[in-house]
Write an enzyme that holds these catalytic residues in place. Structure first.
Site, PDB file in Angstrom:
ATOM      1  N   GLY A 110       0.765  -1.253   0.000  1.00 51.36           N
ATOM      2  CA  GLY A 110       0.000   0.000   0.000  1.00 51.36           C
ATOM      3  C   GLY A 110       0.788   1.291   0.000  1.00 51.36           C
ATOM      4  N   GLU A 121       4.052   4.097   6.057  1.00 49.06           N
ATOM      5  CA  GLU A 121       2.842   3.277   5.938  1.00 49.06           C
ATOM      6  C   GLU A 121       1.752   4.040   5.208  1.00 49.06           C
ATOM      7  OE1 GLU A 121       1.391   0.173   7.498  1.00 49.06           O
ATOM      8  OE2 GLU A 121       1.928   0.468   9.610  1.00 49.06           O
ATOM      9  N   ASP A 168      -4.444   1.475  10.891  1.00 49.48           N
ATOM     10  CA  ASP A 168      -5.838   1.177  11.209  1.00 49.48           C
ATOM     11  C   ASP A 168      -5.878   0.656  12.649  1.00 49.48           C
ATOM     12  OD1 ASP A 168      -8.509   0.515  11.141  1.00 49.48           O
ATOM     13  OD2 ASP A 168      -8.295  -1.135   9.728  1.00 49.48           O
ATOM     14  N   PHE A 178     -13.869   2.424   4.996  1.00 48.55           N
ATOM     15  CA  PHE A 178     -12.890   1.746   4.149  1.00 48.55           C
ATOM     16  C   PHE A 178     -12.520   2.654   2.990  1.00 48.55           C
ATOM     17  CE2 PHE A 178     -10.938  -1.294   1.313  1.00 48.55           C
ATOM     18  CZ  PHE A 178     -10.156  -2.012   2.216  1.00 48.55           C
ATOM     19  N   VAL A 179     -11.230   2.960   2.862  1.00 52.70           N
ATOM     20  CA  VAL A 179     -10.792   3.890   1.819  1.00 52.70           C
ATOM     21  C   VAL A 179      -9.891   3.202   0.795  1.00 52.70           C
ATOM     22  CG1 VAL A 179     -10.994   5.974   3.229  1.00 52.70           C
ATOM     23  CG2 VAL A 179      -8.858   4.693   3.256  1.00 52.70           C
ATOM     24  N   ASP A 214      -5.827  -0.371  -1.573  1.00 54.37           N
ATOM     25  CA  ASP A 214      -6.611  -1.234  -2.442  1.00 54.37           C
ATOM     26  C   ASP A 214      -7.806  -1.835  -1.736  1.00 54.37           C
ATOM     27  OD1 ASP A 214      -5.091  -3.016  -0.721  1.00 54.37           O
ATOM     28  OD2 ASP A 214      -5.745  -4.631  -2.035  1.00 54.37           O
ATOM     29  N   ARG A 266      -5.637   0.886  -6.567  1.00 49.42           N
ATOM     30  CA  ARG A 266      -4.394   1.491  -6.064  1.00 49.42           C
ATOM     31  C   ARG A 266      -3.973   2.689  -6.903  1.00 49.42           C
ATOM     32  NH1 ARG A 266      -2.222  -1.930  -2.108  1.00 49.42           N
ATOM     33  NH2 ARG A 266      -2.387  -4.158  -2.513  1.00 49.42           N
TER      34      ARG A 266
HETATM   35  P1  IMP Z   1      -3.558  -2.407  10.693  1.00 45.92           P
HETATM   36  O1  IMP Z   1      -2.551  -3.492  10.935  1.00 45.92           O
HETATM   37  O2  IMP Z   1      -4.923  -2.767  11.182  1.00 45.92           O
HETATM   38  O3  IMP Z   1      -3.106  -1.048  11.204  1.00 45.92           O
HETATM   39  O4  IMP Z   1      -3.782  -2.328   9.149  1.00 45.92           O
HETATM   40  C1  IMP Z   1      -2.857  -1.828   8.309  1.00 45.92           C
HETATM   41  C2  IMP Z   1      -3.081  -2.324   6.900  1.00 45.92           C
HETATM   42  O5  IMP Z   1      -4.439  -2.724   6.622  1.00 45.92           O
HETATM   43  C3  IMP Z   1      -2.775  -1.196   5.948  1.00 45.92           C
HETATM   44  O6  IMP Z   1      -1.402  -1.135   5.659  1.00 45.92           O
HETATM   45  C4  IMP Z   1      -3.660  -1.506   4.771  1.00 45.92           C
HETATM   46  O7  IMP Z   1      -2.995  -2.383   3.885  1.00 45.92           O
HETATM   47  C5  IMP Z   1      -4.855  -2.237   5.358  1.00 45.92           C
HETATM   48  N1  IMP Z   1      -6.001  -1.306   5.545  1.00 45.92           N
HETATM   49  C6  IMP Z   1      -6.539  -0.891   6.708  1.00 45.92           C
HETATM   50  N2  IMP Z   1      -7.566  -0.064   6.508  1.00 45.92           N
HETATM   51  C7  IMP Z   1      -7.690   0.070   5.157  1.00 45.92           C
HETATM   52  C8  IMP Z   1      -8.589   0.817   4.316  1.00 45.92           C
HETATM   53  O8  IMP Z   1      -9.489   1.561   4.749  1.00 45.92           O
HETATM   54  N3  IMP Z   1      -8.385   0.680   2.973  1.00 45.92           N
HETATM   55  C9  IMP Z   1      -7.403  -0.097   2.447  1.00 45.92           C
HETATM   56  N4  IMP Z   1      -6.534  -0.793   3.200  1.00 45.92           N
HETATM   57  C10 IMP Z   1      -6.680  -0.714   4.554  1.00 45.92           C
HETATM   58 MG    MG Z   2      -4.463  -4.023   1.439  1.00 43.22          MG
END
Ligand code: IMP
Ligand code: MG
Length: 173
Positions: free
Chosen positions: A39, A94, A98, A147-148, A154, A160
């Site tokens: 990403g 990053e 999330d 969700f973005v 993606d 992307r």
């Molecule tokens: P985390 O480990 O929950 O912080 O998630 C991080 C990863 O989840 C990011 O690097 C993204 O690849 C994916 N992700 C989380 N939220 C979104 C979203 O809203 N859109 C797309 N990818 C997301």
């Molecule tokens: Mg992803």
């Protein structure tokens, strides 16, 4: 359905500000930018060209288990760094923090390799989602819990290449 959230111009303006801030904070140092694949590739490409320092770039890839929109709480490294981070100033780049599970996993891993410093630079952070309270030293935007996609982010590998950020309306938040 896609609904525009942050325009390409607004992203470019904020990325320039982050680059200027990083250039000031790391003056006279040579930070190693570590992009988290997949990403962060778009963000890193723009950000690194806004940093007025000698930098190096490297990449890691992490798989976090889940249904694609939610992390399940586990992460594994699927691509490791090629550069030795011992004594380096590492800036983890990053796309989005999330739950924070991915970033925390990487922070812990990097710290075992004794870098001089590690900081996080994230384009986006979702409001009210953090499971792990992490310091994000350089943050582009705080966004609502939706969700973005776009600008590197993606859904099932699509979108992307959108030059802006959009919410995906038919997805649960
Ligand atoms: P985390 O480990 O929950 O912080 O998630 C991080 C990863 O989840 C990011 O690097 C993204 O690849 C994916 N992700 C989380 N939220 C979104 C979203 O809203 N859109 C797309 N990818 C997301
Ligand atoms: Mg992803």
């Amino acid at each position: 359905m896609l609904a525009p959230l942050i325009s390409a111009d607004a992203i470019a303006g904020r990325v320039a500000e982050l680059g200027a801030q990083i250039s000031r904070d790391y003056r006279d140092r040579r930070p190693l930018l570590v992009g988290v694949l997949d990403g962060a590739f778009v963000f890193l490409a723009d950000l690194c060209r806004r940093i007025d320092l000698e930098i190096e770039c490297d990449f890691v890839a992490v798989r976090s288990y889940g249904d694609g929109t939610l992390s399940s709480g586990e992460a594994t490294l699927t691509r490791d760094l090629t550069v030795d981070v011992l004594g380096r100033d590492v800036l983890l780049v990053e796309d989005i923090v999330d739950s924070g599970i991915t970033a925390e996993f990487l922070l812990r891993l990097l710290r075992t390799r004794r870098p001089a410093s590690v900081a996080i630079c994230a384009l986006l952070r979702k409001e009210g989602r953090a499971i792990r309270e992490l310091p994000v030293e350089y943050l582009g935007f705080t966004i609502p819990d939706r969700f973005v996609v776009g600008y590197g982010l993606d859904h099932a590998r699509r979108y992307r290449n959108l030059p802006y950020l959009a919410t995906l309306d038919d997805r649960p938040a």
